[in-house]
Design a protein around this motif. Sequence first.
Motif, PDB file in Angstrom:
ATOM      1  N   TYR A 170       0.807  -1.222   0.000  1.00  0.00           N
ATOM      2  CA  TYR A 170       0.000   0.000   0.000  1.00  0.00           C
ATOM      3  C   TYR A 170       0.842   1.276   0.000  1.00  0.00           C
ATOM      4  N   ARG A 171       2.121   1.164   0.353  1.00  0.00           N
ATOM      5  CA  ARG A 171       2.992   2.332   0.421  1.00  0.00           C
ATOM      6  C   ARG A 171       4.242   2.035  -0.400  1.00  0.00           C
ATOM      7  N   PRO A 172       4.202   2.268  -1.685  1.00  0.00           N
ATOM      8  CA  PRO A 172       5.345   1.938  -2.554  1.00  0.00           C
ATOM      9  C   PRO A 172       6.644   2.553  -2.041  1.00  0.00           C
ATOM     10  N   GLY A 173       7.692   1.748  -2.059  1.00  0.00           N
ATOM     11  CA  GLY A 173       8.998   2.222  -1.618  1.00  0.00           C
ATOM     12  C   GLY A 173       9.231   2.105  -0.127  1.00  0.00           C
ATOM     13  N   GLU A 174       8.245   1.616   0.627  1.00  0.00           N
ATOM     14  CA  GLU A 174       8.385   1.479   2.072  1.00  0.00           C
ATOM     15  C   GLU A 174       8.168   0.030   2.493  1.00  0.00           C
ATOM     16  N   PRO A 175       8.668  -0.350   3.682  1.00  0.00           N
ATOM     17  CA  PRO A 175       8.441  -1.719   4.152  1.00  0.00           C
ATOM     18  C   PRO A 175       7.055  -1.862   4.760  1.00  0.00           C
ATOM     19  N   ILE A 176       6.662  -3.087   5.040  1.00  0.00           N
ATOM     20  CA  ILE A 176       5.393  -3.324   5.712  1.00  0.00           C
ATOM     21  C   ILE A 176       5.451  -2.750   7.126  1.00  0.00           C
ATOM     22  N   ARG A 177       4.289  -2.543   7.705  1.00  0.00           N
ATOM     23  CA  ARG A 177       4.218  -2.070   9.079  1.00  0.00           C
ATOM     24  C   ARG A 177       4.567  -3.207  10.044  1.00  0.00           C
ATOM     25  N   PRO A 178       5.199  -2.898  11.171  1.00  0.00           N
ATOM     26  CA  PRO A 178       5.466  -3.943  12.159  1.00  0.00           C
ATOM     27  C   PRO A 178       4.209  -4.692  12.590  1.00  0.00           C
ATOM     28  N   HIS A 179       3.073  -3.973  12.639  1.00  0.00           N
ATOM     29  CA  HIS A 179       1.838  -4.633  13.067  1.00  0.00           C
ATOM     30  C   HIS A 179       1.454  -5.760  12.120  1.00  0.00           C
ATOM     31  N   ALA A 180       1.809  -5.636  10.842  1.00  0.00           N
ATOM     32  CA  ALA A 180       1.501  -6.701   9.887  1.00  0.00           C
ATOM     33  C   ALA A 180       2.277  -7.968  10.229  1.00  0.00           C
ATOM     34  N   VAL A 181       3.532  -7.806  10.641  1.00  0.00           N
ATOM     35  CA  VAL A 181       4.337  -8.959  11.067  1.00  0.00           C
ATOM     36  C   VAL A 181       3.708  -9.594  12.296  1.00  0.00           C
ATOM     37  N   TYR A 182       3.350  -8.745  13.260  1.00  0.00           N
ATOM     38  CA  TYR A 182       2.732  -9.257  14.490  1.00  0.00           C
ATOM     39  C   TYR A 182       1.435  -9.995  14.181  1.00  0.00           C
ATOM     40  N   ARG A 183       0.568  -9.370  13.382  1.00  0.00           N
ATOM     41  CA  ARG A 183      -0.759  -9.944  13.123  1.00  0.00           C
ATOM     42  C   ARG A 183      -0.656 -11.289  12.417  1.00  0.00           C
ATOM     43  N   ARG A 184       0.182 -11.384  11.383  1.00  0.00           N
ATOM     44  CA  ARG A 184       0.266 -12.631  10.626  1.00  0.00           C
ATOM     45  C   ARG A 184       0.885 -13.753  11.469  1.00  0.00           C
ATOM     46  N   THR A 185       1.873 -13.400  12.302  1.00  0.00           N
ATOM     47  CA  THR A 185       2.480 -14.412  13.169  1.00  0.00           C
ATOM     48  C   THR A 185       1.501 -14.831  14.252  1.00  0.00           C
ATOM     49  N   HIS A 186       0.823 -13.850  14.843  1.00  0.00           N
ATOM     50  CA  HIS A 186      -0.158 -14.151  15.892  1.00  0.00           C
ATOM     51  C   HIS A 186      -1.282 -15.026  15.341  1.00  0.00           C
ATOM     52  N   ASP A 187      -1.745 -14.732  14.131  1.00  0.00           N
ATOM     53  CA  ASP A 187      -2.799 -15.541  13.522  1.00  0.00           C
ATOM     54  C   ASP A 187      -2.351 -16.985  13.337  1.00  0.00           C
ATOM     55  N   LEU A 188      -1.096 -17.166  12.924  1.00  0.00           N
ATOM     56  CA  LEU A 188      -0.564 -18.522  12.774  1.00  0.00           C
ATOM     57  C   LEU A 188      -0.555 -19.238  14.117  1.00  0.00           C
ATOM     58  N   PHE A 189      -0.049 -18.569  15.151  1.00  0.00           N
ATOM     59  CA  PHE A 189      -0.012 -19.177  16.477  1.00  0.00           C
ATOM     60  C   PHE A 189      -1.412 -19.561  16.943  1.00  0.00           C
ATOM     61  N   GLN A 190      -2.378 -18.669  16.701  1.00  0.00           N
ATOM     62  CA  GLN A 190      -3.752 -18.955  17.125  1.00  0.00           C
ATOM     63  C   GLN A 190      -4.287 -20.196  16.440  1.00  0.00           C
ATOM     64  N   ARG A 191      -4.033 -20.342  15.151  1.00  0.00           N
ATOM     65  CA  ARG A 191      -4.517 -21.519  14.418  1.00  0.00           C
ATOM     66  C   ARG A 191      -3.904 -22.801  14.960  1.00  0.00           C
ATOM     67  N   LEU A 192      -2.676 -22.704  15.460  1.00  0.00           N
ATOM     68  CA  LEU A 192      -1.975 -23.882  15.960  1.00  0.00           C
ATOM     69  C   LEU A 192      -2.184 -24.109  17.448  1.00  0.00           C
ATOM     70  N   GLY A 193      -2.969 -23.239  18.082  1.00  0.00           N
ATOM     71  CA  GLY A 193      -3.204 -23.377  19.521  1.00  0.00           C
ATOM     72  C   GLY A 193      -2.014 -22.961  20.364  1.00  0.00           C
ATOM     73  N   ILE A 194      -1.156 -22.086  19.814  1.00  0.00           N
ATOM     74  CA  ILE A 194       0.019 -21.585  20.543  1.00  0.00           C
ATOM     75  C   ILE A 194      -0.331 -20.216  21.115  1.00  0.00           C
ATOM     76  N   SER A 195      -0.164 -20.047  22.397  1.00  0.00           N
ATOM     77  CA  SER A 195      -0.507 -18.779  23.032  1.00  0.00           C
ATOM     78  C   SER A 195       0.566 -17.728  22.771  1.00  0.00           C
ATOM     79  N   GLY A 196       0.202 -16.455  22.936  1.00  0.00           N
ATOM     80  CA  GLY A 196       1.165 -15.371  22.808  1.00  0.00           C
ATOM     81  C   GLY A 196       1.397 -14.969  21.365  1.00  0.00           C
TER      82      GLY A 196
END
Length: 253
Positions: A170-196
Amino acid sequence: MRGRGLSAATIRFRLRVARNRLAAWGTFDQSPQTLAAYLDEHTGWTKCTYAASLRDIYRWLVETGRMDHDPTAKIRRPRQPRDRPRPLTPDESSRALEAATDDVRAYLMLGLLAGLRVHEIAKIRGEDIDEQHLRVVGKGGLLATVPTHPLLWELAQQYPRRGWWFPSYYRPGEPIRPHAVYRRTHDLFQRLGISGGTHRMRHTYGTQLARSGTQLRVVQELMRHQSLATTARYLEVSEEERSAAILGLMPGA
């Protein structure tokens, strides 16, 4: 906040809190009781973070003449919780790596093998890594280097040698937001039943270094902490390790 040297992520977060509170309350002119009730919706370090944001918001409102009083002055700072290390178990790490795909797997590798924080993962570039060293722009914009794990160098061959590894759509020339890293990792953990969430990877990194026999001072350097006390909060000690330490005592030796 920029003048005080706060990170861009912290500034964005506090601005987001200000906008959300204005939308919810309609005005910042609220009683200490209202602010306290809002903070009570949160716990632990999250509560401390929101309290700090409110203090900054109201301090600015008073300093710029938008308000003549600061309701946060009548609210005591939340007690900081005692940190407990929460490394991933070997089974959790294995399941997460096996289930992760594409960039999410790279997030996990950078957290588990280099101890990178979320905002450091989001901003990694191809020129930051070579076969010997990984250069990291940490908190406060401080530049540090850590040795490159062979598996990370292997991972690097899948990403550009120059420019952002994780560019924003969404922002050409810039990296993703840190929240995107957090959200995608957290979603993976949730699917696997991993807390945190993502910070558990950093706990895992520090704990595994310590359990491999790495001296605490070296662990501190690799985690890029200013004090050993901070490093110690990341290192889990098991009952088996405590027992082994006692059994290793040799009176008179």
